[in-house]
Scaffold this motif. Structure first.
Motif, PDB file in Angstrom:
ATOM      1  N   GLY A 124      60.393  68.637  33.788  1.00 51.82           N
ATOM      2  CA  GLY A 124      59.121  67.926  33.809  1.00 51.82           C
ATOM      3  C   GLY A 124      57.938  68.883  33.778  1.00 51.82           C
ATOM      4  O   GLY A 124      56.977  68.679  33.033  1.00 51.82           O
ATOM      5  N   TYR A 128      55.886  68.732  29.928  1.00 53.94           N
ATOM      6  CA  TYR A 128      54.809  67.734  29.937  1.00 53.94           C
ATOM      7  C   TYR A 128      53.522  68.334  30.479  1.00 53.94           C
ATOM      8  O   TYR A 128      53.555  69.202  31.352  1.00 53.94           O
ATOM      9  CB  TYR A 128      55.197  66.531  30.801  1.00 53.94           C
ATOM     10  CG  TYR A 128      56.362  65.760  30.268  1.00 53.94           C
ATOM     11  CD1 TYR A 128      56.174  64.725  29.361  1.00 53.94           C
ATOM     12  CD2 TYR A 128      57.657  66.074  30.655  1.00 53.94           C
ATOM     13  CE1 TYR A 128      57.248  64.024  28.862  1.00 53.94           C
ATOM     14  CE2 TYR A 128      58.736  65.380  30.153  1.00 53.94           C
ATOM     15  CZ  TYR A 128      58.532  64.351  29.264  1.00 53.94           C
ATOM     16  OH  TYR A 128      59.589  63.658  28.767  1.00 53.94           O
ATOM     17  N   GLU A 199      59.854  66.020  20.204  1.00 52.02           N
ATOM     18  CA  GLU A 199      58.965  65.202  19.375  1.00 52.02           C
ATOM     19  C   GLU A 199      59.795  64.373  18.391  1.00 52.02           C
ATOM     20  O   GLU A 199      59.553  63.182  18.208  1.00 52.02           O
ATOM     21  CB  GLU A 199      57.999  66.140  18.631  1.00 52.02           C
ATOM     22  CG  GLU A 199      56.663  65.524  18.287  1.00 52.02           C
ATOM     23  CD  GLU A 199      55.942  64.923  19.490  1.00 52.02           C
ATOM     24  OE1 GLU A 199      55.640  63.733  19.431  1.00 52.02           O
ATOM     25  OE2 GLU A 199      55.707  65.652  20.496  1.00 52.02           O
ATOM     26  N   ARG A 202      61.385  61.503  20.004  1.00 49.08           N
ATOM     27  CA  ARG A 202      60.387  60.475  20.274  1.00 49.08           C
ATOM     28  C   ARG A 202      60.145  59.627  19.032  1.00 49.08           C
ATOM     29  O   ARG A 202      60.052  58.409  19.100  1.00 49.08           O
ATOM     30  CB  ARG A 202      59.083  61.134  20.694  1.00 49.08           C
ATOM     31  CG  ARG A 202      58.874  61.069  22.157  1.00 49.08           C
ATOM     32  CD  ARG A 202      57.620  61.783  22.567  1.00 49.08           C
ATOM     33  NE  ARG A 202      57.879  62.445  23.824  1.00 49.08           N
ATOM     34  CZ  ARG A 202      57.431  63.633  24.161  1.00 49.08           C
ATOM     35  NH1 ARG A 202      56.686  64.323  23.317  1.00 49.08           N
ATOM     36  NH2 ARG A 202      57.720  64.140  25.323  1.00 49.08           N
ATOM     37  N   ILE A 203      60.012  60.316  17.896  1.00 48.63           N
ATOM     38  CA  ILE A 203      59.755  59.593  16.648  1.00 48.63           C
ATOM     39  C   ILE A 203      60.933  58.675  16.333  1.00 48.63           C
ATOM     40  O   ILE A 203      60.768  57.569  15.836  1.00 48.63           O
ATOM     41  CB  ILE A 203      59.475  60.594  15.504  1.00 48.63           C
ATOM     42  CG1 ILE A 203      58.106  61.239  15.757  1.00 48.63           C
ATOM     43  CG2 ILE A 203      59.501  59.916  14.149  1.00 48.63           C
ATOM     44  CD1 ILE A 203      57.825  62.448  14.944  1.00 48.63           C
ATOM     45  N   GLY A 205      62.392  57.091  18.402  1.00 51.91           N
ATOM     46  CA  GLY A 205      62.270  55.931  19.267  1.00 51.91           C
ATOM     47  C   GLY A 205      62.958  56.049  20.613  1.00 51.91           C
ATOM     48  O   GLY A 205      63.107  55.067  21.324  1.00 51.91           O
ATOM     49  N   ALA A 206      63.376  57.251  20.987  1.00 51.21           N
ATOM     50  CA  ALA A 206      64.033  57.397  22.284  1.00 51.21           C
ATOM     51  C   ALA A 206      62.998  57.463  23.393  1.00 51.21           C
ATOM     52  O   ALA A 206      61.920  58.040  23.219  1.00 51.21           O
ATOM     53  CB  ALA A 206      64.886  58.663  22.299  1.00 51.21           C
ATOM     54  N   GLY A 207      63.300  56.878  24.543  1.00 53.33           N
ATOM     55  CA  GLY A 207      62.409  56.941  25.689  1.00 53.33           C
ATOM     56  C   GLY A 207      62.500  58.308  26.356  1.00 53.33           C
ATOM     57  O   GLY A 207      63.449  59.070  26.124  1.00 53.33           O
ATOM     58  N   GLU A 208      61.512  58.608  27.222  1.00 58.17           N
ATOM     59  CA  GLU A 208      61.459  59.937  27.835  1.00 58.17           C
ATOM     60  C   GLU A 208      62.696  60.246  28.681  1.00 58.17           C
ATOM     61  O   GLU A 208      63.216  61.353  28.666  1.00 58.17           O
ATOM     62  CB  GLU A 208      60.207  60.060  28.700  1.00 58.17           C
ATOM     63  CG  GLU A 208      58.897  59.831  27.954  1.00 58.17           C
ATOM     64  CD  GLU A 208      58.714  60.761  26.764  1.00 58.17           C
ATOM     65  OE1 GLU A 208      58.989  61.965  26.906  1.00 58.17           O
ATOM     66  OE2 GLU A 208      58.328  60.280  25.688  1.00 58.17           O
ATOM     67  N   TYR A 209      63.169  59.259  29.439  1.00 57.28           N
ATOM     68  CA  TYR A 209      64.331  59.520  30.301  1.00 57.28           C
ATOM     69  C   TYR A 209      65.586  59.735  29.471  1.00 57.28           C
ATOM     70  O   TYR A 209      66.414  60.579  29.765  1.00 57.28           O
ATOM     71  CB  TYR A 209      64.521  58.376  31.301  1.00 57.28           C
ATOM     72  CG  TYR A 209      63.340  58.219  32.224  1.00 57.28           C
ATOM     73  CD1 TYR A 209      62.944  59.284  33.028  1.00 57.28           C
ATOM     74  CD2 TYR A 209      62.614  57.044  32.271  1.00 57.28           C
ATOM     75  CE1 TYR A 209      61.842  59.176  33.845  1.00 57.28           C
ATOM     76  CE2 TYR A 209      61.513  56.924  33.095  1.00 57.28           C
ATOM     77  CZ  TYR A 209      61.127  57.999  33.880  1.00 57.28           C
ATOM     78  OH  TYR A 209      60.032  57.890  34.689  1.00 57.28           O
ATOM     79  N   PHE A 212      65.594  63.133  28.094  1.00 57.89           N
ATOM     80  CA  PHE A 212      66.016  64.142  29.076  1.00 57.89           C
ATOM     81  C   PHE A 212      67.538  64.218  29.149  1.00 57.89           C
ATOM     82  O   PHE A 212      68.118  65.301  29.085  1.00 57.89           O
ATOM     83  CB  PHE A 212      65.435  63.824  30.457  1.00 57.89           C
ATOM     84  CG  PHE A 212      65.987  64.713  31.552  1.00 57.89           C
ATOM     85  CD1 PHE A 212      65.721  66.068  31.559  1.00 57.89           C
ATOM     86  CD2 PHE A 212      66.784  64.184  32.562  1.00 57.89           C
ATOM     87  CE1 PHE A 212      66.227  66.896  32.553  1.00 57.89           C
ATOM     88  CE2 PHE A 212      67.300  65.002  33.560  1.00 57.89           C
ATOM     89  CZ  PHE A 212      67.015  66.368  33.547  1.00 57.89           C
TER      90      PHE A 212
END
Lengths: 308, 310
Positions: A124, A128, A199, A202-203, A205-209, A212
Motif C-alpha cells: 500500500g 499508492y 495499470e 486496472r484497465i 477491470g480488476a479491483g484494487e484488492y 493485490f
C-alpha cells in the motif's frame, strides 16, 4: 538511498563479473604466493574460531554427565547421545518437547500473520499516493530508534489490562506488527512491481484488492519469503519478551526453558548441565537447516536492510 | 468500477482517483492499528508512567496511592549512582569492544574478498554459522567453554601456567566481548563483503596500472568504499551493546558475585520493574537509557558522516 533493489542478490546465479579478468585470469597483477598463503591462513583461522565452539557442543551432547566433567572437551568419549535424548525428552513429563512445540507454534502463527500484514502495508505504501503516507513512513523509520526496553514495561501493564499476560497471544499478537518488515516490504515492492502492470490490470477491470492478490502478492513472493524467514528466526531467538510475558513453564519457549535450567544449578544442588547442552544442540538444528537452505532469502534481506 | 473508469466526465475521474487512494491506504490499516496499539500506546504510557509515583502506606498494607510527581523520577534517575555505574560499565565496554569487532569484521571481509572465488564460496557458510546460532544458545556454549569444570579453556591455559577465571573481575568483560565478537563478526562481515562485491573491478585495475600494491588498494580504496556499510553496522552495534541484557543475564546465573543485578542498564531496569515492582521509576530509567542510546548513535552518525564518502 536507492529505491531499486540489488536484485542480483535475490536471484540464484550470482553475477561473477569480477572473477574473470581481475582475479585469477589474465589480469596484469596476480597475488604473490606469500599473500595467498596469508589470506588463506587468515580465513582458516577465523573459520576455526567460528566452528570450534559448535564442535564442542556437538561432542559434549554425546557424553554422559561424568564424562562431561572429566574428559577432553574437544573429542568424543563413550557415546551416550541416545540416552541423553531420552533423558531430555522424559524430564518433567517431556516438558522440553512442549517448549519446542510452543516455539514452533508461536513462530509459525505469528510470523505468517506478520508477513501478510506487513506485505500488504508495504504494498500500500509503495504503490499508492494518499494523504498521510509521508507521516506513516516517518512513524515506521522513527520506530527503529525506540529501544525495546522502553516498550517492555508499559507493554506489560497494557497486556495486563488486556488480560494477555501469560497467554500465547502476548507473544503472537504484538509480533504481527513489525515496522522493519513493512520497510523491507515497501522497498521490495518498489523494486519488484512495475506500475504499468498494475495499470494494465486496472484497465482490464480488476479491483484494487484483486490486483493485490493476483499481481502484487505474486510478484512480491520472494520478498515475502525473506520477511517470513527473518521474522521466524527473530521469533525463534527471542528471549526478553517470553521471559517477561510468560509465567507458566508449560507455555515457555525453548530459550526461556534452557535459561531456567541453567539457573537451577544456582538455586538448588541439582545439575542439569547435560540437559542444557543437549537441549541447546537440538534447538539450533532447525535454525541452521532453515538458514542454510534459504540463505538467498536472508542474504537479500540483510542487503535490503543495509540500503537505508 | 470499469464503467466508472471509462466515464469521460472529469469529476467522476477525480472521484475514482480518490476511491483508489482510499483503497490503497486501506492496505496499511491493519498494520497501523496494531502499530498504534503495541508501539505508540506503550510509548505514551511509558512517558505517562514516568511522571507518576506509587506511594505505599508505609507498612506495606492497605491502599497504595498513585501521585503525580512531575520529573521527580528523572531527577532521581539522573542522580542514581548505581544506574550510571552500569551505564559507564557498558559504555566503556562498548568503546573498546565495538572497534575491535569492527576491525576484525572488515579484516575478514577483506581477506575473503582477496581470496579466490572458490575459497570464498567454500568458507562463507562456515564463517556464518555463529550468526545462525540463537543468541541464548551462543551464550550457553561460551559459558560452558569458560567454565572451570566443564570447559576446555581453563585447563588449556593452565598448561601455560595461566590461572584464568573467565567469570571473575575484569576478565568477565573479555569473556562477554569474545562472545559478542563470535556472534557478531559473521553478520558484519557479510554486510561489508556484499558492499565490496558491488565495487566495479575497473577501479582496482586502474589502481594496479598506477602501481598500487594490494595492501594499498585495500586501505585506500576498499575501506573507504565500504564506509557507509561500516557506519550502519557500527550504529547497530552501539544500539545492541548499550542494551545488552540476555548475555549478562545468563552470565549472572554462573557468576552471581561478579554479575550483579544492576550490572547493565537494562538489567537494572528489569530489576526495578519486575523484582522491586516499581514500574514508574523503571519507566523513567528506560526513557533515560533511550535518550543515551539515541544520542550516542546520532553523535556517531554525525561524526562519521561529516566528510563526504570518497
Amino acid at each position: 538511498m536507492t529505491a531499486t533493489i540489488d536484485r542480483s542478490t535475490t536471484t540464484p546465479p550470482r553475477p561473477k563479473r569480477r572473477a574473470t579478468a581481475s582475479r585469477e585470469g589474465t589480469g596484469p597483477v596476480r597475488h604473490s604466493r606469500r599473500t595467498k598463503a596469508l589470506v588463506l591462513g587468515g580465513v582458516v583461522f577465523f573459520t576455526l574460531y567460528s566452528l570450534a565452539p559448535v564442535w564442542w557442543l556437538i561432542v559434549s551432547a554425546t557424553k554422559n554427565q561424568s564424562d562431561l566433567y572429566t574428559t577432553n572437551g574437544l573429542w568424543f568419549s563413550d557415546l551416550h547421545f541416545t540416552d541423553n535424548l531420552k533423558a531430555l525428552f522424559t524430564y518433567q513429563d517431556g516438558i522440553f518437547l512442549k517448549w519446542l512445540w510452543n516455539t514452533l507454534y508461536y513462530g509459525v502463527v505469528g510470523t505468517a500473520g506478520m508477513t501478510l500484514v506487513c506485505v500488504a502495508c508495504g504494498y500500500g505504501l509503495a504503490m499508492y499516493q494518499f494523504r498521510g503516507r509521508g507521516v506513516l513512513m516517518g512513524c515506521i523509520i522513527g520506530s527503529f530508534l525506540v529501544p525495546h526496553a522502553l516498550l517492555t514495561i508499559p507493554s506489560f501493564l497494557l497486556f495486563t489490562d488486556l488480560r494477555m499476560v501469560d497467554t500465547p497471544s502476548a507473544i503472537i499478537v504484538p509480533s504481527l506488527f513489525n515496522a522493519f518488515s513493512v520497510y523491507l516490504a515497501k522497498v521490495y515492492a518498489e523494486g519488484a512491481i512495475p506500475p504499468e502492470l498494475i495499470e494494465a490490470a486496472r484497465i482490464d477491470g480488476a479491483g484494487e484488492y484483486r490486483i493485490f492478490f493476483t499481481v502484487g502478492a505474486r510478484l512480491m513472493s520472494t520478498g515475502a519469503a525473506t520477511i517470513f524467514l527473518l521474522g521466524f528466526v527473530g521469533s525463534w531467538n527471542s528471549f526478553f519478551g517470553p521471559l517477561v510475558f510468560l509465567r507458566t513453564p508449560e507455555k515457555w519457549t525453548v530459550m526461556v526453558g534452557l535459561y531456567s535450567w541453567l539457573k537451577v544449578k544456582v538455586d538448588t544442588s541439582a545439575d542439569l548441565t547435560g540437559m542444557v547442552v543437549v537441549g541447546s544442540l537440538l534447538s539450533l538444528i532447525p535454525m541452521v537447516i532453515l538458514m542454510i537452505s534459504m540463505q538467498r532469502f536472508w542474504r537479500s534481506g540483510v542487503t535490503l536492510g543495509s540500503l537505508k | 468500477m470499469a464503467a466508472v473508469t471509462e466515464s469521460p466526465s472529469r469529476a467522476a475521474r477525480l472521484g475514482w482517483r480518490r476511491i483508489m487512494a482510499l483503497k490503497g491506504a486501506s492496505f496499511t490499516v491493519p498494520f497501523f492499528l496494531g502499530f498504534l496499539l503495541f508501539t505508540v500506546t506503550p510509548l505514551v504510557m511509558a512517558l505517562k508512567e514516568s511522571l507518576y509515583s506509587e506511594k505505599g502506606s508505609g507498612l506495606g498494607f492497605g491502599e497504595k496511592t498513585v501521585e503525580f510527581v512531575g520529573l521527580d523520577n528523572f531527577v532521581e534517575g539522573f542522580g542514581d549512582g548505581r544506574f550510571w555505574a552500569s551505564m559507564l560499565r557498558v559504555g566503556l565496554f562498548a568503546v573498546i569492544s565495538i572497534p575491535v569487532i569492527q576491525i576484525a569484521s572488515v579484516g575478514l571481509a577483506l581477506l575473503l574478498d582477496a581470496a579466490s572465488q572458490r575459497v570464498a564460496d567454500r568458507f562463507r557458510i562456515p564463517l556464518l554459522i555463529p550468526y545462525m546460532i540463537p543468541g541464548i544458545v551462543a551464550t550457553l556454549i561460551w559459558i560452558y567453554l569458560y567454565s572451570p569444570v566443564v570447559g576446555p579453556l581453563t585447563p588449556f591455559l593452565d598448561l601455560f601456567g595461566i590461572d584464568a577465571n573467565f567469570y571473575g573481575g575484569e576478565l568477565i568483560w573479555v569473556s562477554i566481548g569474545n562472545l559478542m565478537a563470535w556472534s557478531g563478526i559473521g553478520f558484519n562481515m557479510l554486510i561489508v563483503y556484499s558492499a565490496l562485491r558491488s565495487v566495479d573491478a575497473n577501479v582496482y585495475d586502474a589502481a594496479r596500472i598506477d602501481g598500487a600494491s594490494e595492501w594499498r588498494i585495500a586501505w585506500s580504496i576498499k575501506v573507504p568504499l565500504v564506509r557507509r556499510s561500516l557506519v550502519l553496522t557500527t550504529v547497530l552495534s552501539i544500539i545492541g551493546t548499550l542494551q545488552i541484557f540476555s548475555d549478562t543475564m545468563l552470565f549472572k546465573s554462573m557468576a552471581p558475585e561478579t554479575v550483579t543485578r544492576d550490572f547493565t542498564p537494562i538489567m537494572a531496569i528489569y530489576d526495578w520493574a519486575f523484582q522491586q515492582g516499581n514500574f514508574n521509576y523503571a519507566s523513567a530509567l528506560s526513557i533515560i537509557l533511550a535518550l543515551v542510546v539515541g544520542t550516542a548513535s546520532a553523535l556517531f552518525y554525525r561524526l562519521t558522516n561529516k566528510a563526504p564518502t570518497s
